[in-house]
Structure formats: C-alpha cells, structure tokens
Design an enzyme around this catalytic site. Sequence first.
Site, PDB file in Angstrom:
ATOM      1  CB  ALA A 112      -5.235  -0.317  24.313  1.00 34.28           C
ATOM      2  CG  HIS A 129      -2.250  -6.271  26.264  1.00 32.54           C
ATOM      3  ND1 HIS A 129      -1.876  -7.894  27.472  1.00 32.54           N
ATOM      4  CD2 HIS A 129      -1.995  -5.256  25.920  1.00 32.54           C
ATOM      5  CE1 HIS A 129      -1.322  -6.432  27.559  1.00 32.54           C
ATOM      6  NE2 HIS A 129      -0.738  -5.000  27.529  1.00 32.54           N
ATOM      7  CG  HIS A 135      -4.405  -4.841  30.229  1.00 33.40           C
ATOM      8  ND1 HIS A 135      -3.525  -4.496  28.372  1.00 33.40           N
ATOM      9  CD2 HIS A 135      -3.657  -4.131  30.669  1.00 33.40           C
ATOM     10  CE1 HIS A 135      -3.493  -3.231  28.323  1.00 33.40           C
ATOM     11  NE2 HIS A 135      -3.028  -2.841  30.028  1.00 33.40           N
ATOM     12  CD  GLN A 194       0.865   6.852  33.304  1.00 37.14           C
ATOM     13  OE1 GLN A 194       0.079   7.077  34.648  1.00 37.14           O
ATOM     14  NE2 GLN A 194       1.280   5.634  33.354  1.00 37.14           N
ATOM     15  CD  GLU A 246       7.093 -10.125  38.008  1.00 37.25           C
ATOM     16  OE1 GLU A 246       7.116 -11.057  37.001  1.00 37.25           O
ATOM     17  OE2 GLU A 246       6.886 -10.704  38.968  1.00 37.25           O
ATOM     18  CG  ASP A 284       5.129  -1.249  33.291  1.00 37.74           C
ATOM     19  OD1 ASP A 284       4.896  -0.382  31.898  1.00 37.74           O
ATOM     20  OD2 ASP A 284       3.709  -1.757  32.674  1.00 37.74           O
ATOM     21  CB  SER A 293      -1.618  -0.726  24.960  1.00 33.74           C
ATOM     22  OG  SER A 293      -2.362  -1.556  26.083  1.00 33.74           O
TER      23      SER A 293
HETATM   24  O1  PAF Z   1       0.728   0.865  33.856  1.00 35.07           O
HETATM   25  C1  PAF Z   1      -0.294   1.724  33.876  1.00 35.07           C
HETATM   26  O2  PAF Z   1      -1.503   1.018  32.367  1.00 35.07           O
HETATM   27  C2  PAF Z   1       0.039   2.881  34.044  1.00 35.07           C
HETATM   28  O3  PAF Z   1       1.517   3.546  34.294  1.00 35.07           O
HETATM   29  C3  PAF Z   1      -0.673   3.390  35.161  1.00 35.07           C
HETATM   30  C4  PAF Z   1      -0.433   1.595  36.472  1.00 35.07           C
HETATM   31  C5  PAF Z   1      -2.271   2.567  35.176  1.00 35.07           C
HETATM   32  C6  PAF Z   1      -1.303   4.460  35.938  1.00 35.07           C
HETATM   33  O4  PAF Z   1      -1.772   5.173  34.964  1.00 35.07           O
END
Ligand code: PAF
Length: 275
Positions: free
Chosen positions: A31, A33, A36, A60, A146, A148, A184
């Site tokens: 997804a 954007h 990324h 996760q 950053e 996350d 996303s």
């Molecule tokens: O930040 C993300 O998109 C995810 O947590 C990652 C680092 C790709 C792990 O699945």
Amino acid sequence: MTQIITTVAELRAALAQLKPTRTGLVPTMGALHDGHVSLVQDAKKHCDHVVVSIFVNPTQFAPHEDFDAYPRTLDADLKKLADSAAIVFAPTAREIYPDGFATTITVGGPSAGLETDFRPHFFAGVATVVAKLLLAALPDVAMFGEKDYQQLLVVRRLVRDLALPVTIIGVPTLREADGLAMSSRNAYLSAEERRIAANLNVILKETIAKARNSDLRAAEAGAIEALWKAGFSHVDYVAIRDAESLDHITTLERPARILAAVKVGSTRLIDNMAI
Ligand code: PAF
C-alpha cells in the site's frame, strides 16, 4: 526492469548476481505512498541496488486488528517502484513462516511501554519478520521511517544486539500539505475523519512549544485534552520521552521526542516529532 521474487532462495540467487555491489533493503507492508517512495530514493543514496519487500506480516497484528482489511495493492505498488527498485520481494506467509515455525525474537529496551502497552504482540512480530528479511537479503543498509519511531529504535537494538551486518538508516517522516504524517492507514479515513486527523500534528507542535516552558506532564495532559476537543475518538498516549532510550524524562536537557497514538473513528494513527 524490476524483478519480482517470491522465495528466499530466488532472492539470494538474484542478489548473488548483483555482487559485489551494495544493496539496500526497504521493508514495507505494501500500500505504498510517497513516504515509502522517499525511503527508496534515500536508499539509492547509500547503495547501488534497492530491494523492496512487500509483506503484510500477520504476526504483528492481534486477532482484533486490521490484518484482513489492511490495503493490498500489489499492482499499483509495482508501478510506483518501476523506476527505483531492482527487486521486489513479495513472499507468501508460508514462505516466511513455514509449517512448524517456532521462533520469536523479543527485543527489550526501547520496546517497553508506549506501543507495547496497547499492542503487546507488535514488536515481537516486527522483530521476527525484520530479522528474517534482513537475513534473507543480507543488505548493506536497511531503511526505516521515523514515523514508526519506537519501531526504528527496536530495529536498531535488534541489529546491535544480534550484531547483524547491516546499517539501519532512519528516514524523516513525509507529511501531507496539512502536516498529517503519510501512512497506509490514512486510506481508511472518511473526509470528516481526515479533517480531524490533520489536528494531530498541529497539537503535537503546540505541545512541544508548551513543554519548553512548563512541566512535561502538564504539557502531555494539555495535548490529550486538545485531542479530545479536536474530535479524536480515543487517545492511547501522548508522551515526551528521551529520544534515544524512550525513558521517562522530567526535563528537556537531552534530545527528546514527543510520541502519540490516537484513534479517529476506528482508525489508529501514530505520529512523533523531535523536541
Ligand atoms: O513498518 C512497517 O511497514 C512494518 O512494521 C515492517 C517494518 C515492514 C515489518 O513488517
């Protein structure tokens, strides 16, 4: 031409062909954007070839979270990467977690509190998949946003503690014109929710200004009140922490970070800024 690869064995074979050049990994859940795309552009400054992984990592997400609803837009993602990624690694869940998979990586230190208080499963899922992706691609550098911020610190600690031979590079958050951090999950927002969401970054900036002249706990409490008033449906946390350790702090003597997680409608958004 971007190569699309779905198995670890093919990825290693393709990367062996590219040796001895430097490779960079941009792990994503798809997804894609512009945020990324900026990670990919930044990666190109540090290496010769970029591998982008696209994998919506089930471990996760808790059972009640948005794993099924998470946007999956592989065709559009591939178009966005056509000029920049040498390889897109898009494995199946079975490729990453084969039958009988029984290993989980738990990182302590910066994973304590904040996201973990609300998503206790999250960092073990992230650390395990990131370790697998790093070991599959063995890149020279790997890029993490950053946006996350706690995840970035957890990945740095994982790499340091396991002495994985990769340099982790944190990339500043890309924002929409009104300052909303690109994510996303912004795709879930209705027009009204999108309007409310734009207040998050404004309130964080105002809180940083207040924190410089007041008690940090009072500044956090003021931010929570302002978020409720702005129409957010839930505030998980607003926290001013040490920027390196995420430890609790009472003064701004060392570099600090404000971090927040909120809900608008049922969509959970996170953001953070340097202080
Ligand atoms: O930040 C993300 O998109 C995810 O947590 C990652 C680092 C790709 C792990 O699945």
